[in-house]
Design an enzyme around this catalytic site. Structure first.
Site, mmCIF file in Angstrom:
data_model
loop_
_atom_site.group_PDB
_atom_site.id
_atom_site.type_symbol
_atom_site.label_atom_id
_atom_site.label_comp_id
_atom_site.label_asym_id
_atom_site.label_seq_id
_atom_site.Cartn_x
_atom_site.Cartn_y
_atom_site.Cartn_z
ATOM 1 C CD GLN A 248 -3.059 -1.054 0.275
ATOM 2 O OE1 GLN A 248 -3.359 0.022 -0.216
ATOM 3 N NE2 GLN A 248 -3.701 -2.181 -0.020
ATOM 4 C CG ASP B 111 2.634 6.610 -8.608
ATOM 5 O OD1 ASP B 111 2.753 7.798 -8.991
ATOM 6 O OD2 ASP B 111 2.482 5.662 -9.396
ATOM 7 N NE ARG C 155 -1.762 5.526 -5.914
ATOM 8 C CZ ARG C 155 -2.679 4.974 -5.110
ATOM 9 N NH1 ARG C 155 -3.608 4.187 -5.615
ATOM 10 N NH2 ARG C 155 -2.657 5.175 -3.808
ATOM 11 N N GLY D 103 -12.417 -0.924 -3.027
ATOM 12 C CA GLY D 103 -11.021 -1.333 -2.832
ATOM 13 C C GLY D 103 -10.268 -0.238 -2.112
ATOM 14 C CD GLU E 274 -8.656 -3.631 0.782
ATOM 15 O OE1 GLU E 274 -8.745 -2.732 -0.076
ATOM 16 O OE2 GLU E 274 -8.080 -4.717 0.555
ATOM 17 C CD GLU F 281 -16.692 -8.528 -6.711
ATOM 18 O OE1 GLU F 281 -16.249 -8.393 -5.545
ATOM 19 O OE2 GLU F 281 -16.023 -8.241 -7.715
ATOM 20 C CD GLU G 234 -4.906 2.661 -8.330
ATOM 21 O OE1 GLU G 234 -5.328 1.864 -9.211
ATOM 22 O OE2 GLU G 234 -3.845 2.503 -7.712
ATOM 23 C CD GLU H 151 -3.994 -5.157 -10.098
ATOM 24 O OE1 GLU H 151 -4.885 -4.929 -9.268
ATOM 25 O OE2 GLU H 151 -2.926 -4.542 -10.133
ATOM 26 C CG HIS I 43 2.873 2.318 -9.169
ATOM 27 N ND1 HIS I 43 1.942 3.327 -9.137
ATOM 28 C CD2 HIS I 43 2.156 1.173 -9.134
ATOM 29 C CE1 HIS I 43 0.739 2.816 -9.057
ATOM 30 N NE2 HIS I 43 0.839 1.509 -9.052
HETATM 31 C C1 LIG Z 1 -4.799 -0.602 -6.200
HETATM 32 S S1 LIG Z 1 -5.335 -0.803 -4.569
HETATM 33 C C2 LIG Z 1 -5.931 0.808 -4.178
HETATM 34 C C3 LIG Z 1 -5.980 1.085 -2.713
HETATM 35 C C4 LIG Z 1 -6.442 2.486 -2.344
HETATM 36 N N1 LIG Z 1 -7.760 2.775 -2.844
HETATM 37 C C5 LIG Z 1 -5.485 3.529 -2.861
HETATM 38 O O1 LIG Z 1 -5.834 4.211 -3.800
HETATM 39 O O2 LIG Z 1 -4.373 3.629 -2.336
HETATM 40 C C6 LIG Z 1 -6.776 -1.749 -4.814
HETATM 41 C C7 LIG Z 1 -7.391 -2.271 -3.530
HETATM 42 O O3 LIG Z 1 -8.647 -2.826 -3.863
HETATM 43 C C8 LIG Z 1 -8.861 -4.003 -3.123
HETATM 44 N N2 LIG Z 1 -9.837 -4.791 -3.901
HETATM 45 C C9 LIG Z 1 -9.679 -5.283 -5.152
HETATM 46 N N3 LIG Z 1 -10.798 -5.902 -5.549
HETATM 47 C C10 LIG Z 1 -11.683 -5.789 -4.529
HETATM 48 C C11 LIG Z 1 -13.001 -6.249 -4.331
HETATM 49 N N4 LIG Z 1 -13.643 -6.945 -5.261
HETATM 50 N N5 LIG Z 1 -13.615 -5.965 -3.157
HETATM 51 C C12 LIG Z 1 -12.969 -5.275 -2.184
HETATM 52 N N6 LIG Z 1 -11.707 -4.830 -2.319
HETATM 53 C C13 LIG Z 1 -11.066 -5.076 -3.474
HETATM 54 C C14 LIG Z 1 -7.486 -4.609 -3.003
HETATM 55 O O4 LIG Z 1 -7.389 -5.503 -1.928
HETATM 56 C C15 LIG Z 1 -6.621 -3.364 -2.846
HETATM 57 O O5 LIG Z 1 -6.404 -3.041 -1.509
#
Ligand SMILES: C[S@@+](CC[C@H](N)C(=O)[O-])C[C@H]1O[C@@H](n2cnc3c(N)ncnc32)[C@H](O)[C@@H]1O
Length: 492
Positions: free
Chosen positions: A45, A51, A54, A78, A100, A129, A143, A152, A321
């Site tokens: 994280q 970044d 971002r 997420g 999350e 979901e 994000e 992903e 990144h």
């Molecule tokens: C790229 S990170 C972004 C984290 C944060 N929003 C940020 O911008 O720093 C994506 C996050 O989404 C979570 N994630 C991905 N798919 C998800 C889902 N279906 N339900 C809940 N969380 C999800 C991942 O575990 C991860 O922590």
């Protein structure tokens, strides 16, 4: 409160099938082990939070468009460490649901509390979901972008959230996304060819040793080993931070996504015919670079007061990144300003893992005179495109990284197949030494997983065999010396 988890979908997403992922069944346990667990690490994280490009883009998008947030209900899909949820609250949201999937949710809750926003931000640990919210929301912020945008497949979860929880008047943050490709010059192909050659030399030594020391002939496996190594070194796209000078032609957009209306079937595959004009005199076409950008424009009826764009295009000062994906062509082709490159691109999800992508490229070079350049040989001509890429949890496997780091967002490659049928035939031999002088700053390619593999490979060598062989002359010399001493005892 507290009733948001594992409700809502009548179990349709909690089992082993996920039709949205592209028809293929998805084992949630495997998906969690392979994908989500990465995000449960603070170091991962932190790398995203470091970044600056971002962060600045999301920060500006929120704070320059407070009217979208003020007094509204927001869903952060997420949430990770909770940063976007917190900004949404600071921008005046009435309520923020921060969903999350991983135990990072606990850390997010702590950060929310430490910033005194616990009355506004509700962190919900669970899969988007499965989560049930008590109300529909005005804004969805997320994000979700992987390497080259779609790796992903996290946008599926955003689409699912949007269709279930966004009000008809709601706004998506980001609102639009575009994928780009452009012809590039790079020394990476030469490097990867060298890596492949050394791995085959090493294999030859290995089969000789196995035969000589252990009496078993392994050479029947030379072909499959070679195929495996080719796929690993040569048929896999690479993460790279390209210098803008390495881009040698116009960039072409290959996919545009409206986040408010796109469906999962719209993003299952990306197919595009594109063309690019070479902008540099007398150079090498070494492959294509791929990147994306996203825009925060609000919605047509409720536009952003200030539009913000996050681009991952090659840049000296503003690299991210995500870097760029490099799809190599072997051997490179000589091209010059004004030449037209007509390409076709196809990307689809891997059958084995819906979060990974398989890519096919083909390209034709038409000189300004209208003449077709003789055929090129494709770096990936014989590959059957199947490959795995994940944002893996271990540093060794290249997690999502800060831009200044030498590694990248994950073990990031897309399997790439430069289709031999549509490629022109080889006219240019691979220029093994020319690259360095020709290519301007070639940044770290972030392939620490390759290095790791080699390191692991070393551990698998027969214990100390080479060292022992190197010691033989020394031992012989010492024996001779002792014999000579004993036959010529010192005179007392
Ligand atoms: C790229 S990170 C972004 C984290 C944060 N929003 C940020 O911008 O720093 C994506 C996050 O989404 C979570 N994630 C991905 N798919 C998800 C889902 N279906 N339900 C809940 N969380 C999800 C991942 O575990 C991860 O922590």
């Amino acid at each position: 409160m507290g009733s948001h988890r594992n409700g809502g979908r009548g179990g349709d997403q909690s089992g082993t099938s996920n039709g949205d992922a592209g028809g293929a069944p998805v084992d949630k346990g495997v998906d969690f082990a392979n994908y989500f667990c990465t995000y449960a690490f603070l170091y991962h994280q932190k790398e995203m939070l470091s970044d600056r490009v971002r962060m600045d883009a999301y920060y500006n998008a929120v704070f320059k468009n407070k009217h979208h947030f003020h007094g509204q209900a927001v869903l952060d899909v997420g949430a990770g460490s909770g940063i976007l949820a917190i900004w949404s609250a600071q921008a005046g949201a009435r309520k923020v649901y921060a969903v999350e999937a991983t135990s990072m949710a606990e850390h997010a809750r702590a950060v929310v509390k430490a910033n005194n926003l616990q009355d506004v931000v509700e962190v919900i640990e669970g899969s988007m979901e499965d989560v049930v919210l008590p109300e529909k929301v005005d804004v969805i912020i997320s994000e979700w972008m992987g390497y080259f945008l779609l790796r992903e497949s996290m946008f599926d979860s955003v689409i699912c959230a949007r269709d279930r929880w966004l009000k008809p008047t709601g706004v998506m943050y980001p609102s639009h996304a575009t994928m780009w490709v452009a012809p590039i010059r790079t020394g990476l192909g030469d490097q990867k060819n060298n890596d492949y050659d050394s791995s085959m030399d090493d294999w030859e030594r290995f089969t000789d040793e196995t035969k000589n020391y252990y009496g078993v002939d392994m050479s029947v496996l030379t072909k499959p080993f070679s195929q495996e190594q080719k796929k690993y070194y040569l048929q896999t796209s690479l993460w790279n931070n390209l210098h803008p000078h390495q881009v040698i032609g116009t960039a072409a957009s290959i996919k545009e996504i409206d986040c408010l209306t796109a469906s999962v079937s719209d993003i299952l595959e990306v197919n595009s015919n594109f063309s690019s004009t070479v902008t540099l005199q007398n150079t090498r076409l070494c492959g294509y670079g791929g990147w994306f950008d996203v825009q925060f424009r609000g919605r047509k009826e409720d536009p952003a007061q200030e539009e913000v764009e996050l681009t991952t295009a090659p840049s000296v000062d503003d690299s991210t990144h995500w870097g760029q994906q490099v799809f190599l062509l072997n051997p490179p082709a000589r091209i010059t300003e004004g030449d037209k490159l007509n390409g076709s691109f196809s990307m689809k999800r891997s059958k084995e893992n819906h979060r990974l992508m398989e890519v096919e490229f083909s390209c034709e070079i038409r000189q300004q005179s209208g003449e077709l350049v003789p055929r090129l040989v494709a770096l990936c001509s014989s590959c059957s495109p199947s490959f795995s890429i994940t944002r893996l949890p271990l540093r060794l496997l290249v997690p999502k990284m800060h831009r200044s780091s030498s590694t990248a967002r994950a073990s990031e490659e897309f399997l790439v197949n430069f289709s031999p049928a549509s490629l022109s035939l080889a006219s240019t031999p691979l220029l093994k030494t020319a690259a360095a002088s020709e290519d301007l700053p070639v940044y770290s390619n972030g392939n620490s997983d390759h290095a790791t593999k080699k390191e692991i490979g070393l551990l698998h060598n027969p214990p100390g065999r080479e060292n022992v062989i190197h010691l033989i002359p020394v031992v012989l010399f010492l024996c001779g010396f002792i014999l000579w001493i004993s036959s010529h005892p010192p005179k007392m």
